[in-house]
Design an enzyme around this catalytic site. Structure first.
Site, PDB file in Angstrom:
ATOM      1  CB  CYS A  56     -24.244 -56.082 -18.772  1.00 43.61           C
ATOM      2  SG  CYS A  56     -24.675 -54.616 -17.802  1.00 43.61           S
ATOM      3  CG  ASP A  93     -17.512 -50.268 -19.914  1.00 42.50           C
ATOM      4  OD1 ASP A  93     -17.227 -50.807 -20.999  1.00 42.50           O
ATOM      5  OD2 ASP A  93     -18.681 -50.081 -19.525  1.00 42.50           O
TER       6      ASP A  93
HETATM    7  O1  LIG Z   1     -25.157 -51.120 -21.928  1.00 42.15           O
HETATM    8  C1  LIG Z   1     -25.681 -49.997 -21.865  1.00 42.15           C
HETATM    9  O2  LIG Z   1     -26.591 -49.661 -22.644  1.00 42.15           O
HETATM   10  C2  LIG Z   1     -25.214 -49.004 -20.828  1.00 42.15           C
HETATM   11  C3  LIG Z   1     -25.688 -47.709 -20.899  1.00 42.15           C
HETATM   12  C4  LIG Z   1     -25.301 -46.773 -19.954  1.00 42.15           C
HETATM   13  C5  LIG Z   1     -24.442 -47.139 -18.921  1.00 42.15           C
HETATM   14  C6  LIG Z   1     -23.961 -48.446 -18.848  1.00 42.15           C
HETATM   15  C7  LIG Z   1     -24.322 -49.376 -19.798  1.00 42.15           C
HETATM   16  N1  LIG Z   1     -23.836 -50.679 -19.761  1.00 42.15           N
HETATM   17  C8  LIG Z   1     -22.939 -51.087 -18.717  1.00 42.15           C
HETATM   18  C9  LIG Z   1     -22.271 -52.400 -18.806  1.00 42.15           C
HETATM   19  O3  LIG Z   1     -21.893 -52.926 -17.768  1.00 42.15           O
HETATM   20  C10 LIG Z   1     -21.920 -53.037 -20.124  1.00 42.15           C
HETATM   21  O4  LIG Z   1     -21.924 -54.418 -19.979  1.00 42.15           O
HETATM   22  C11 LIG Z   1     -20.505 -52.604 -20.484  1.00 42.15           C
HETATM   23  O5  LIG Z   1     -20.532 -51.235 -20.752  1.00 42.15           O
HETATM   24  C12 LIG Z   1     -19.989 -53.364 -21.730  1.00 42.15           C
HETATM   25  O6  LIG Z   1     -20.832 -53.167 -22.820  1.00 42.15           O
HETATM   26  P1  LIG Z   1     -20.443 -53.788 -24.257  1.00 42.15           P
HETATM   27  O7  LIG Z   1     -19.249 -53.041 -24.735  1.00 42.15           O
HETATM   28  O8  LIG Z   1     -21.633 -53.532 -25.092  1.00 42.15           O
HETATM   29  O9  LIG Z   1     -20.195 -55.250 -24.064  1.00 42.15           O
END
Ligand SMILES: O=C(O)c1ccccc1NCC(=O)[C@H](O)[C@H](O)COP(=O)(O)O
Length: 204
Positions: A9, A124
């Site tokens: 992502c 999530d």
């Molecule tokens: O990643 C962001 O900045 C974000 C901001 C607002 C809405 C969604 C967002 N990300 C979505 C995703 O699919 C991420 O991969 C998921 O939340 C996991 O993130 P992480 O914990 O940092 O691996």
């Protein structure tokens, strides 16, 4: 059981998108949420989408966006599916599903929507993109759902053993700076996710 899908992502450049594709991932996430430090605009997202193999997934990520914004952006950015976070009602999902496959992002404790054709669930953490896992034992995890939230090359095998997700998704642990991927960590995440054959882990 088919192999677990992998989404990388927060991709903000064609170079990083091709890195994910070459590493063996199944999809990238293109984030349109204004609060995100990995936000891409529609023109950049479209350039990235058009640089990829047609079979590679391009999932647009939205937070509290209007239906009109999601539909317009998905078309203009040549997305293959949309991921929706925030306040999303049944009527919103019903309309969206007429146009795009949908990944509905849920936080622990959120109500699970009625199953529908084209709708997948992604569990999530409370703060998306925050890099912190939630308590994996705290949620009833339905078959076919995706898992995100603080996943990394170091913990993805443990998470897969426990929950057997259909797909895994990460961003924070794979970056060397906001919106910039660390190639070695992207490859390591895909490699670790691929070690699971549906029943057990193959030696590395
Ligand atoms: O990643 C962001 O900045 C974000 C901001 C607002 C809405 C969604 C967002 N990300 C979505 C995703 O699919 C991420 O991969 C998921 O939340 C996991 O993130 P992480 O914990 O940092 O691996």
């Amino acid at each position: 059981m088919s192999r677990t899908r992998v989404k990388i992502c927060g991709t903000t450049s064609a170079e990083d998108a091709l890195l994910a594709q070459d590493a063996g991932a199944d999809a990238i996430g293109l984030i349109f949420a204004s609060i995100s430090k990995r936000r891409v605009d529609v023109a950049a997202a479209r350039r990235i989408s058009l640089a990829l193999d047609p079979s590679f997934g391009r999932i647009g990520v939205f937070l509290d966006a209007s239906l009109d914004e999601v539909l317009r952006t998905a078309h203009e950015a040549r997305l293959s599916a949309v991921q929706v976070h925030g306040e999303v009602g049944d009527a919103f999902l019903d309309v969206l599903l007429n146009f795009w496959p949908v990944l509905r992002a849920l936080r622990p404790g959120d109500e699970i929507p009625t199953p529908r054709t084209g709708l997948s669930l992604l569990f999530d953490a409370a703060k998306p993109g925050g890099g912190v896992p939630f308590d994996w034992r705290s949620v009833p995890f339905p078959a076919g759902a995706w898992l995100a939230g603080g996943l990394s090359p170091e913990n993805v095998c443990e998470a897969m053993t426990l929950l057997r997700p259909f797909g895994v998704d990460a961003v924070s642990s794979l970056e060397r700076g906001p919106g910039r991927k660390d190639p070695a960590r992207v490859r390591a995440f895909v490699e670790q996710s691929r070690r699971f054959d549906g029943e057990r882990f193959l030696s590395s």
